[in-house]
Enzyme design. Structure first.
Site, mmCIF file in Angstrom:
data_model
loop_
_atom_site.group_PDB
_atom_site.id
_atom_site.type_symbol
_atom_site.label_atom_id
_atom_site.label_comp_id
_atom_site.label_asym_id
_atom_site.label_seq_id
_atom_site.Cartn_x
_atom_site.Cartn_y
_atom_site.Cartn_z
ATOM 1 N N ASP A 15 -55.566 44.776 -54.596
ATOM 2 C CA ASP A 15 -55.562 46.228 -54.846
ATOM 3 C C ASP A 15 -54.391 46.748 -55.680
ATOM 4 O OD1 ASP A 15 -57.774 46.048 -53.238
ATOM 5 O OD2 ASP A 15 -57.134 47.521 -51.759
ATOM 6 N N ASP A 57 -60.149 48.278 -54.650
ATOM 7 C CA ASP A 57 -60.818 49.302 -53.874
ATOM 8 C C ASP A 57 -61.701 50.043 -54.879
ATOM 9 O OD1 ASP A 57 -60.802 50.190 -51.182
ATOM 10 O OD2 ASP A 57 -59.532 51.907 -51.650
ATOM 11 N N HIS A 59 -64.372 52.899 -54.754
ATOM 12 C CA HIS A 59 -65.135 53.902 -54.010
ATOM 13 C C HIS A 59 -66.020 54.765 -54.911
ATOM 14 C CE1 HIS A 59 -62.746 52.877 -50.599
ATOM 15 N NE2 HIS A 59 -61.654 53.525 -50.956
ATOM 16 N N HIS A 76 -59.296 58.499 -53.820
ATOM 17 C CA HIS A 76 -58.559 57.464 -54.552
ATOM 18 C C HIS A 76 -59.518 56.371 -55.008
ATOM 19 C CE1 HIS A 76 -58.904 55.911 -50.463
ATOM 20 N NE2 HIS A 76 -58.864 54.712 -50.993
ATOM 21 N N LYS A 101 -64.473 46.168 -53.474
ATOM 22 C CA LYS A 101 -64.776 46.383 -52.051
ATOM 23 C C LYS A 101 -64.894 47.879 -51.766
ATOM 24 C CE LYS A 101 -59.928 46.260 -50.641
ATOM 25 N NZ LYS A 101 -59.711 47.688 -50.431
ATOM 26 N N CYS A 140 -54.810 46.641 -46.567
ATOM 27 C CA CYS A 140 -55.709 45.636 -47.126
ATOM 28 C C CYS A 140 -55.109 44.232 -47.109
ATOM 29 C CB CYS A 140 -56.131 46.032 -48.527
ATOM 30 S SG CYS A 140 -57.516 45.060 -49.071
HETATM 31 C C1 VGL Z 1 -56.610 50.797 -48.667
HETATM 32 C C2 VGL Z 1 -55.913 52.898 -48.254
HETATM 33 C C3 VGL Z 1 -57.141 53.380 -48.618
HETATM 34 C C4 VGL Z 1 -56.318 49.360 -48.724
HETATM 35 C C5 VGL Z 1 -57.851 51.247 -49.016
HETATM 36 O O1 VGL Z 1 -57.245 48.630 -49.087
HETATM 37 O O2 VGL Z 1 -55.160 48.952 -48.458
HETATM 38 N N1 VGL Z 1 -55.646 51.606 -48.273
HETATM 39 N N2 VGL Z 1 -58.096 52.541 -49.000
HETATM 40 ZN ZN ZN Z 2 -59.758 53.128 -50.134
#
Ligand code: VGL
Ligand code: ZN
Length: 193
Positions: A15, A57, A59, A76, A101, A140
């Site tokens: 990430d 990440d 989304h 985000h 993901k 993560c």
């Molecule tokens: C994550 C915050 C929001 C992560 C994902 O994968 O660490 N953290 N979404």
């Molecule tokens: Zn996220």
């Protein structure tokens, strides 16, 4: 420790996206300070025929983890936006495999194994050892490390190439203890060759 890297080893960079780094929507403080070290790890894996994976990440708009939906985070890493891009200073080598993901609107995923092809892709390459770095240590990175151990990989935590949020004092230390307690092995750049 002197750990040889070969084609049975995979680097998993977690990430390292604009939104998780300083200036981004859900920034990990000092997250950008590990980019140079991650680039060095990636260079070594390439030189030694190891595999390199980068997770992101990914989304859709109005994702369940966003505050607008009662989730914990500001919006985000929205698919195909600058915030979801990898940081421009991150040098992903030719042949890197990207793992997206948390791409379903109603489902969150903190582990790069959750709802993704990561296990299948690692097995396809007959990977036995994974080396995990990136952000965020308590989110993560931790969940990916624990899932890697559960799935039978010898799992190394890149102690000099992870960064946490530390929303509460002690969060990072607790996450480290949890990972090491589960069997993760902490290493530094000098330990691989
Ligand atoms: C994550 C915050 C929001 C992560 C994902 O994968 O660490 N953290 N979404
Ligand atoms: Zn996220």
């Amino acid at each position: 420790m002197a750990l040889p890297i070969d084609k049975t080893a995979a680097l998993i960079i977690v990430d390292m996206q604009n939104d998780f780094l300083p200036g981004g929507a859900a920034a990990v403080p000092k997250g950008d300070e590990i980019i140079g070290t991650l680039n060095q790890y990636a260079g070594i894996f390439m030189a030694k025929s190891g595999a390199v994976f980068a997770t992101r990440d990914w989304h859709p708009m109005h994702h369940i983890s966003f505050k607008e939906r009662g989730g914990l985070w500001p919006a985000h890493c929205i698919q195909n936006t600058k915030g979801a891009d990898f940081h421009p200073k991150l040098k992903l080598p030719f042949g890197v495999e990207i793992i997206s993901k948390a791409f379903l609107v109603e489902k969150d995923a903190y582990s790069a194994f959750e709802g993704t092809e990561l296990k299948r892709r690692l097995d396809h390459k007959v990977i036995q050892r994974v080396f995990v770095g990136g952000v965020a240590t308590e989110q993560c990175v931790k969940n990916t490390v624990l899932d890697a151990i559960r799935r039978g990989f010898e799992t190394y935590l890149l102690a000099d190439a992870i960064q946490g949020i530390e929303a509460r004092s002690g969060d990072v230390a607790r996450a480290m203890q949890t990972m090491v307690g589960a069997g993760a092995i902490q290493i530094f750049l000098k330990d691989i060759q």
